[in-house]
Design a protein around this motif. Structure first.
Motif, mmCIF file in Angstrom:
data_model
loop_
_atom_site.group_PDB
_atom_site.id
_atom_site.type_symbol
_atom_site.label_atom_id
_atom_site.label_comp_id
_atom_site.label_asym_id
_atom_site.label_seq_id
_atom_site.Cartn_x
_atom_site.Cartn_y
_atom_site.Cartn_z
ATOM 1 N N ILE A 72 0.839 -1.204 0.000
ATOM 2 C CA ILE A 72 0.000 0.000 0.000
ATOM 3 C C ILE A 72 0.872 1.252 0.000
ATOM 4 N N ILE A 73 1.883 1.254 0.857
ATOM 5 C CA ILE A 73 2.787 2.411 0.931
ATOM 6 C C ILE A 73 3.523 2.602 -0.390
ATOM 7 N N PHE A 74 4.005 1.503 -0.969
ATOM 8 C CA PHE A 74 4.737 1.585 -2.230
ATOM 9 C C PHE A 74 3.847 2.121 -3.343
ATOM 10 N N LEU A 75 2.580 1.660 -3.373
ATOM 11 C CA LEU A 75 1.648 2.140 -4.392
ATOM 12 C C LEU A 75 1.347 3.622 -4.200
ATOM 13 N N LEU A 76 1.192 4.055 -2.949
ATOM 14 C CA LEU A 76 0.948 5.473 -2.671
ATOM 15 C C LEU A 76 2.142 6.325 -3.103
ATOM 16 N N VAL A 77 3.345 5.800 -2.873
ATOM 17 C CA VAL A 77 4.554 6.515 -3.307
ATOM 18 C C VAL A 77 4.570 6.650 -4.830
ATOM 19 N N LEU A 78 4.228 5.563 -5.530
ATOM 20 C CA LEU A 78 4.184 5.615 -6.991
ATOM 21 C C LEU A 78 3.147 6.618 -7.478
ATOM 22 N N ILE A 79 2.007 6.672 -6.800
ATOM 23 C CA ILE A 79 0.964 7.630 -7.176
ATOM 24 C C ILE A 79 1.455 9.058 -6.996
ATOM 25 N N VAL A 80 2.069 9.333 -5.853
ATOM 26 C CA VAL A 80 2.582 10.675 -5.575
ATOM 27 C C VAL A 80 3.667 11.056 -6.582
ATOM 28 N N VAL A 81 4.595 10.128 -6.851
ATOM 29 C CA VAL A 81 5.664 10.389 -7.817
ATOM 30 C C VAL A 81 5.081 10.666 -9.198
ATOM 31 N N GLY A 82 4.072 9.875 -9.591
ATOM 32 C CA GLY A 82 3.433 10.079 -10.890
ATOM 33 C C GLY A 82 2.753 11.434 -10.991
ATOM 34 N N ILE A 83 2.051 11.831 -9.927
ATOM 35 C CA ILE A 83 1.365 13.131 -9.925
ATOM 36 C C ILE A 83 2.373 14.271 -10.033
ATOM 37 N N ILE A 84 3.426 14.194 -9.243
ATOM 38 C CA ILE A 84 4.450 15.251 -9.267
ATOM 39 C C ILE A 84 5.108 15.339 -10.639
ATOM 40 N N PHE A 85 5.426 14.189 -11.211
ATOM 41 C CA PHE A 85 6.070 14.178 -12.525
ATOM 42 C C PHE A 85 5.155 14.789 -13.585
ATOM 43 N N LEU A 86 3.899 14.370 -13.603
ATOM 44 C CA LEU A 86 2.963 14.900 -14.591
ATOM 45 C C LEU A 86 2.756 16.400 -14.416
ATOM 46 N N ASN A 87 2.755 16.853 -13.170
ATOM 47 C CA ASN A 87 2.581 18.281 -12.893
ATOM 48 C C ASN A 87 3.795 19.099 -13.334
ATOM 49 N N ARG A 88 4.984 18.574 -13.069
ATOM 50 C CA ARG A 88 6.200 19.335 -13.355
ATOM 51 C C ARG A 88 6.655 19.194 -14.815
ATOM 52 N N VAL A 89 6.582 17.983 -15.355
ATOM 53 C CA VAL A 89 7.126 17.733 -16.698
ATOM 54 C C VAL A 89 6.060 17.862 -17.779
ATOM 55 N N GLU A 90 4.896 17.235 -17.557
ATOM 56 C CA GLU A 90 3.829 17.287 -18.556
ATOM 57 C C GLU A 90 2.938 18.519 -18.403
ATOM 58 N N LYS A 91 3.211 19.320 -17.382
ATOM 59 C CA LYS A 91 2.506 20.591 -17.148
ATOM 60 C C LYS A 91 1.000 20.423 -16.949
ATOM 61 N N MET A 92 0.592 19.339 -16.302
ATOM 62 C CA MET A 92 -0.813 19.150 -15.943
ATOM 63 C C MET A 92 -1.067 19.766 -14.576
ATOM 64 N N ASP A 93 -2.297 20.202 -14.344
ATOM 65 C CA ASP A 93 -2.616 20.620 -12.985
ATOM 66 C C ASP A 93 -2.793 19.374 -12.122
ATOM 67 N N PHE A 94 -2.888 19.547 -10.804
ATOM 68 C CA PHE A 94 -2.875 18.392 -9.901
ATOM 69 C C PHE A 94 -4.096 17.490 -10.089
ATOM 70 N N VAL A 95 -5.234 18.078 -10.421
ATOM 71 C CA VAL A 95 -6.434 17.255 -10.624
ATOM 72 C C VAL A 95 -6.267 16.374 -11.856
ATOM 73 N N ASP A 96 -5.820 16.985 -12.968
ATOM 74 C CA ASP A 96 -5.606 16.205 -14.194
ATOM 75 C C ASP A 96 -4.506 15.162 -14.004
ATOM 76 N N ALA A 97 -3.466 15.529 -13.250
ATOM 77 C CA ALA A 97 -2.380 14.585 -12.996
ATOM 78 C C ALA A 97 -2.880 13.392 -12.184
ATOM 79 N N PHE A 98 -3.669 13.670 -11.153
ATOM 80 C CA PHE A 98 -4.229 12.587 -10.339
ATOM 81 C C PHE A 98 -5.167 11.714 -11.169
ATOM 82 N N TYR A 99 -5.958 12.364 -12.025
ATOM 83 C CA TYR A 99 -6.880 11.656 -12.912
ATOM 84 C C TYR A 99 -6.110 10.750 -13.872
ATOM 85 N N CYS A 100 -5.013 11.263 -14.428
ATOM 86 C CA CYS A 100 -4.191 10.483 -15.357
ATOM 87 C C CYS A 100 -3.541 9.299 -14.647
#
Length: 261
Positions: A166-194
């Motif tokens: 569970i912790i590892f999956l949450l870490v992957l989710i957080v890392v994915g959201i941050i990456f999409l927000n910073r690199v793909e320039k998505m807002d946090f809602v779209d990043a979480f959705y993606c």
């Protein structure tokens, strides 16, 4: 090694510390451990060959694939990953007879590999059940203190594995959201959705990895996150098995003591 009858699982005497004292008692070993089964190494080799062959094939036919492209070989690997994980964003689409037929082959090949993962998980659960049978057979002859035997089941380890996933999956989710927000320039809602649509393999395609850096990240992140979710579900089932296992052992011991008395 000890075997009292042909139908009894192989037993191995191992020292184990219990209630402060070292004792030797039989530990059941799966009777299937020498039989043919699908190994994790075999599945890993299949995945590697799938990605390697697919990447080379689609790279040579990259001009027949439409969609937003970043780098020929990188896009081919990315296309294989979103195919085997059944995400299928739709940002890269076969656009010729050859690529469509090749995609069909790789779609079914990917399904077969995912099926192997399911079979491997089934093997694991079957072995857990067979170990339970071995414990029960030992119980009939050697257990005196029921609480002592019940304490041998390592339910804490099973719960630890579940929490870890569970912790590892949450870490992957957080890392994915941050990456999409910073690199793909998505807002946090779209990043979480993606992230959610990707991990669940829905892959609607409205939000996806579209940059070169994003696809390099996606190659590893998509594969790891989808496998992590599958392992999480497997651990949930294992927790349930351990609970039923403990209940069954308690029932057998109680019944045995009642019959003896």
């Amino acid at each position: 090694m000890l075997r009292k009858c042909k139908s009894e699982p192989l037993l191995e005497y191992l020292p184990e510390e219990l209630n402060g004292n070292y004792i030797s008692h039989p530990q059941p070993i799966s009777i299937f451990h020498k039989l043919h089964r699908i190994s994790t190494l075999s599945i890993s080799i299949c995945i590697f060959l799938y990605i390697a062959i697919g990447s080379i094939s689609f790279h040579f036919l990259s001009h027949q694939i439409k969609g937003k492209k970043t780098n020929g070989f990188l896009d081919s690997i990315y296309f294989c990953i979103v195919t085997i994980t059944t995400v299928g964003y739709g940002d890269l689409v076969p656009n010729s007879v050859a690529t469509k037929l090749l995609s069909c082959v790789f779609i079914f090949s990917g399904m077969a590999i995912i099926g192997l993962l399911g079979i491997r998980g089934a093997d694991y659960l079957i072995e857990k059940q067979e170990m339970l049978l071995g414990q029960a057979m030992i119980l009939q002859e050697e257990v005196i203190n029921p609480q002592q035997f019940v304490n041998e089941f390592k339910t804490r380890i099973v719960w630890y594995k579940l929490v870890r996933e569970i912790i590892f999956l949450l870490v992957l989710i957080v890392v994915g959201i941050i990456f999409l927000n910073r690199v793909e320039k998505m807002d946090f809602v779209d990043a979480f959705y993606c992230v959610c649509s990707t991990i669940s393999t829905l892959g609607y395609g409205d939000e996806r990895f579209s940059t070169k850096a994003g696809r390099v990240f996606a190659i590893f992140w998509i594969l790891i996150s989808t496998l992590c979710l599958a392992r999480l579900f497997l651990n949930v089932v294992e927790v349930r098995i351990e609970k039923r296992r403990k209940e069954l052992v308690t029932w057998i011991v109680t019944k045995r003591l009642w019959l003896i008395s």
